[in-house]
Motif scaffolding. Structure first.
Motif, PDB file in Angstrom:
ATOM      1  N   PHE A   1     -11.177  47.658 111.411  1.00 60.91           N
ATOM      2  CA  PHE A   1     -10.736  47.862 112.793  1.00 60.91           C
ATOM      3  C   PHE A   1     -11.920  48.186 113.698  1.00 60.91           C
ATOM      4  N   LEU A   2     -12.775  49.090 113.248  1.00 61.35           N
ATOM      5  CA  LEU A   2     -13.882  49.537 114.093  1.00 61.35           C
ATOM      6  C   LEU A   2     -14.948  48.459 114.259  1.00 61.35           C
ATOM      7  N   ILE A   3     -15.156  47.631 113.239  1.00 59.88           N
ATOM      8  CA  ILE A   3     -16.096  46.517 113.385  1.00 59.88           C
ATOM      9  C   ILE A   3     -15.599  45.547 114.456  1.00 59.88           C
ATOM     10  N   TYR A   4     -14.329  45.187 114.371  1.00 60.44           N
ATOM     11  CA  TYR A   4     -13.767  44.282 115.381  1.00 60.44           C
ATOM     12  C   TYR A   4     -13.758  44.942 116.764  1.00 60.44           C
ATOM     13  N   ALA A   5     -13.421  46.229 116.806  1.00 62.95           N
ATOM     14  CA  ALA A   5     -13.396  46.941 118.087  1.00 62.95           C
ATOM     15  C   ALA A   5     -14.780  46.993 118.710  1.00 62.95           C
ATOM     16  N   ALA A   6     -15.799  47.206 117.889  1.00 61.98           N
ATOM     17  CA  ALA A   6     -17.165  47.260 118.405  1.00 61.98           C
ATOM     18  C   ALA A   6     -17.596  45.907 118.970  1.00 61.98           C
ATOM     19  N   ALA A   7     -17.242  44.832 118.279  1.00 64.25           N
ATOM     20  CA  ALA A   7     -17.578  43.500 118.778  1.00 64.25           C
ATOM     21  C   ALA A   7     -16.883  43.235 120.113  1.00 64.25           C
ATOM     22  N   LEU A   8     -15.624  43.657 120.215  1.00 66.29           N
ATOM     23  CA  LEU A   8     -14.885  43.503 121.465  1.00 66.29           C
ATOM     24  C   LEU A   8     -15.499  44.373 122.560  1.00 66.29           C
ATOM     25  N   ALA A   9     -15.812  45.618 122.229  1.00 70.53           N
ATOM     26  CA  ALA A   9     -16.400  46.528 123.214  1.00 70.53           C
ATOM     27  C   ALA A   9     -17.731  46.000 123.731  1.00 70.53           C
ATOM     28  N   ASP A  10     -18.495  45.383 122.852  1.00 72.25           N
ATOM     29  CA  ASP A  10     -19.764  44.797 123.269  1.00 72.25           C
ATOM     30  C   ASP A  10     -19.549  43.771 124.368  1.00 72.25           C
TER      31      ASP A  10
ATOM     32  N   ARG B   1      -5.011  42.353 121.533  1.00 74.51           N
ATOM     33  CA  ARG B   1      -4.349  42.334 120.227  1.00 74.51           C
ATOM     34  C   ARG B   1      -5.057  41.330 119.335  1.00 74.51           C
ATOM     35  N   ILE B   2      -5.514  41.796 118.180  1.00 75.41           N
ATOM     36  CA  ILE B   2      -6.313  40.979 117.286  1.00 75.41           C
ATOM     37  C   ILE B   2      -5.524  40.674 116.011  1.00 75.41           C
ATOM     38  N   ASP B   3      -5.502  39.416 115.634  1.00 76.16           N
ATOM     39  CA  ASP B   3      -4.789  38.966 114.444  1.00 76.16           C
ATOM     40  C   ASP B   3      -5.673  39.177 113.214  1.00 76.16           C
ATOM     41  N   LEU B   4      -5.281  40.117 112.362  1.00 78.43           N
ATOM     42  CA  LEU B   4      -6.004  40.392 111.114  1.00 78.43           C
ATOM     43  C   LEU B   4      -5.088  40.204 109.902  1.00 78.43           C
ATOM     44  N   LYS B   5      -4.148  39.280 110.018  1.00 79.66           N
ATOM     45  CA  LYS B   5      -3.217  39.066 108.894  1.00 79.66           C
ATOM     46  C   LYS B   5      -3.946  38.672 107.617  1.00 79.66           C
ATOM     47  N   SER B   6      -5.024  37.918 107.743  1.00 82.50           N
ATOM     48  CA  SER B   6      -5.762  37.519 106.547  1.00 82.50           C
ATOM     49  C   SER B   6      -6.357  38.739 105.850  1.00 82.50           C
ATOM     50  N   PHE B   7      -6.777  39.731 106.636  1.00 83.83           N
ATOM     51  CA  PHE B   7      -7.299  40.953 106.027  1.00 83.83           C
ATOM     52  C   PHE B   7      -6.185  41.686 105.285  1.00 83.83           C
ATOM     53  N   GLY B   8      -5.008  41.763 105.894  1.00 87.34           N
ATOM     54  CA  GLY B   8      -3.882  42.427 105.247  1.00 87.34           C
ATOM     55  C   GLY B   8      -3.474  41.756 103.948  1.00 87.34           C
ATOM     56  N   GLU B   9      -3.637  40.432 103.886  1.00 87.62           N
ATOM     57  CA  GLU B   9      -3.308  39.707 102.657  1.00 87.62           C
ATOM     58  C   GLU B   9      -4.292  40.036 101.540  1.00 87.62           C
ATOM     59  N   VAL B  10      -5.555  40.225 101.905  1.00 86.78           N
ATOM     60  CA  VAL B  10      -6.571  40.570 100.904  1.00 86.78           C
ATOM     61  C   VAL B  10      -6.417  42.018 100.451  1.00 86.78           C
TER      62      VAL B  10
ATOM     63  N   PRO C   1     -13.409  56.380 133.550  1.00 87.91           N
ATOM     64  CA  PRO C   1     -12.796  55.660 134.675  1.00 87.91           C
ATOM     65  C   PRO C   1     -12.184  54.322 134.288  1.00 87.91           C
ATOM     66  N   ARG C   2     -12.537  53.823 133.105  1.00 89.91           N
ATOM     67  CA  ARG C   2     -11.963  52.551 132.639  1.00 89.91           C
ATOM     68  C   ARG C   2     -11.671  52.674 131.154  1.00 89.91           C
ATOM     69  N   VAL C   3     -10.418  52.465 130.798  1.00 90.20           N
ATOM     70  CA  VAL C   3      -9.989  52.584 129.401  1.00 90.20           C
ATOM     71  C   VAL C   3      -9.193  51.343 129.028  1.00 90.20           C
ATOM     72  N   GLU C   4      -9.628  50.645 127.990  1.00 87.31           N
ATOM     73  CA  GLU C   4      -8.894  49.507 127.466  1.00 87.31           C
ATOM     74  C   GLU C   4      -8.381  49.855 126.076  1.00 87.31           C
ATOM     75  N   THR C   5      -7.436  49.100 125.600  1.00 82.86           N
ATOM     76  CA  THR C   5      -6.835  49.357 124.289  1.00 82.86           C
ATOM     77  C   THR C   5      -6.911  48.113 123.421  1.00 82.86           C
ATOM     78  N   VAL C   6      -6.943  48.351 122.112  1.00 86.54           N
ATOM     79  CA  VAL C   6      -6.933  47.235 121.170  1.00 86.54           C
ATOM     80  C   VAL C   6      -5.998  47.585 120.019  1.00 86.54           C
ATOM     81  N   GLY C   7      -5.189  46.612 119.630  1.00 86.12           N
ATOM     82  CA  GLY C   7      -4.276  46.780 118.510  1.00 86.12           C
ATOM     83  C   GLY C   7      -4.489  45.661 117.506  1.00 86.12           C
ATOM     84  N   PHE C   8      -4.038  45.902 116.274  1.00 86.35           N
ATOM     85  CA  PHE C   8      -4.307  44.958 115.189  1.00 86.35           C
ATOM     86  C   PHE C   8      -3.014  44.593 114.469  1.00 86.35           C
ATOM     87  N   ASP C   9      -2.794  43.305 114.331  1.00 86.98           N
ATOM     88  CA  ASP C   9      -1.685  42.792 113.539  1.00 86.98           C
ATOM     89  C   ASP C   9      -2.258  42.396 112.183  1.00 86.98           C
TER      90      ASP C   9
END
Length: 245
Positions: free
Chosen positions: A115-124, A76-85, A33-41
């Motif tokens: 992605f899933l670690i950040y998503a889980a923290a957000l979902a919490d 939308r979560i900024d993960l540019k630092s992860f992409g650099e690593v 009944p409730r669906v949210e979305t998350v995207g990663f930059d």
């Protein structure tokens, strides 16, 4: 991003704006009944997918009123630092090829895990119990973090580390790309198929050249896989998937 007052059970979809995550979004909207979305930059070369996310969400809400009532916030979560690593051909100007490890150069090490670690923290914090991802083991590009075995291990670690009981759902895990087209048709009919063709984005190079199966360069591994699935599905008469996962 604070926890909502709404306590209805819900799901958080890892939503890139591509074919797979569009099918996953529809799949989740049919079930919760409730669906949210998350995207990663994460500094991806095909950053056009970040705009595709907005277009797909808008068109889903416009074309499917019942789903629109269930579609919640987008994050939308900024993960540019992860992409650099974790540099790869998806985050740097490098050739798309197979590496000496037998993995494609587009593999971003640990991407789905992060992605899933950040998503889980957000979902919490959002009061959501289910994480939905488009990972696929049957018809994929050779990424070890797409395997169900990997996700089962991560689910166990997340639940231990957060004292939660999250479920990581992967409705495409055992589907081919042809069957993913069939799933879209089963969930949303021709309207969802057309929406996926017109608005979703998969191409690694970020090109939007139109084809029967959607927009892309037509030559990168993501385009080749999507086009191959479309050709196989079309050869079968474009049937709806009979058994929806």
């Amino acid at each position: 991003m604070t926890a909502p007052a709404d306590t209805a059970p819900g799901a958080l979809v890892l939503f890139s704006g591509g074919q797979d995550s569009t099918a996953c979004l529809a799949w989740a909207l049919e079930r919760w009944p409730r669906v949210e979305t998350v995207g990663f930059d994460y500094g991806q070369r095909h950053a056009v997918e970040l705009r595709a996310r907005e277009a797909v969400r808008r068109e889903v809400a416009r074309n499917f009123p019942a789903w629109a009532a269930r579609l919640g916030e987008d994050h939308r979560i900024d993960l540019k630092s992860f992409g650099e690593v974790a540099q790869s051909a998806l985050t740097a100007d490098r050739a798309i090829e197979m590496t000496e490890r037998g993995l494609p150069s587009t593999f971003v090490p640990g991407r789905n895990l992060a992605f899933l670690i950040y998503a889980a923290a957000l979902a919490d914090r959002r009061g959501l119990e289910v994480l939905v991802g488009g990972m696929c083991e049957t018809d994929y590009s050779g990424y070890p973090d797409c395997r169900r075995e990997t996700l089962d291990a991560l689910q166990a670690a997340i639940n231990l580390g957060m004292a939660r009981d999250f479920s990581i759902e992967t409705p495409l895990m055992w589907l081919t790309k042809s069957q993913t087209w069939g799933l879209a048709k089963a969930l949303g009919g021709q309207a969802l198929v057309d929406l996926t063709i017109t608005h979703s984005h998969t191409c690694y190079t970020g090109e939007r050249t139109p084809h029967d199966w959607g927009a892309g360069c037509g030559a990168c591994p993501a385009c080749e896989l999507r086009a191959k699935g479309w050709a196989e599905w079309s050869a079968e008469g474009q049937p709806a998937l009979e058994a929806v996962p």
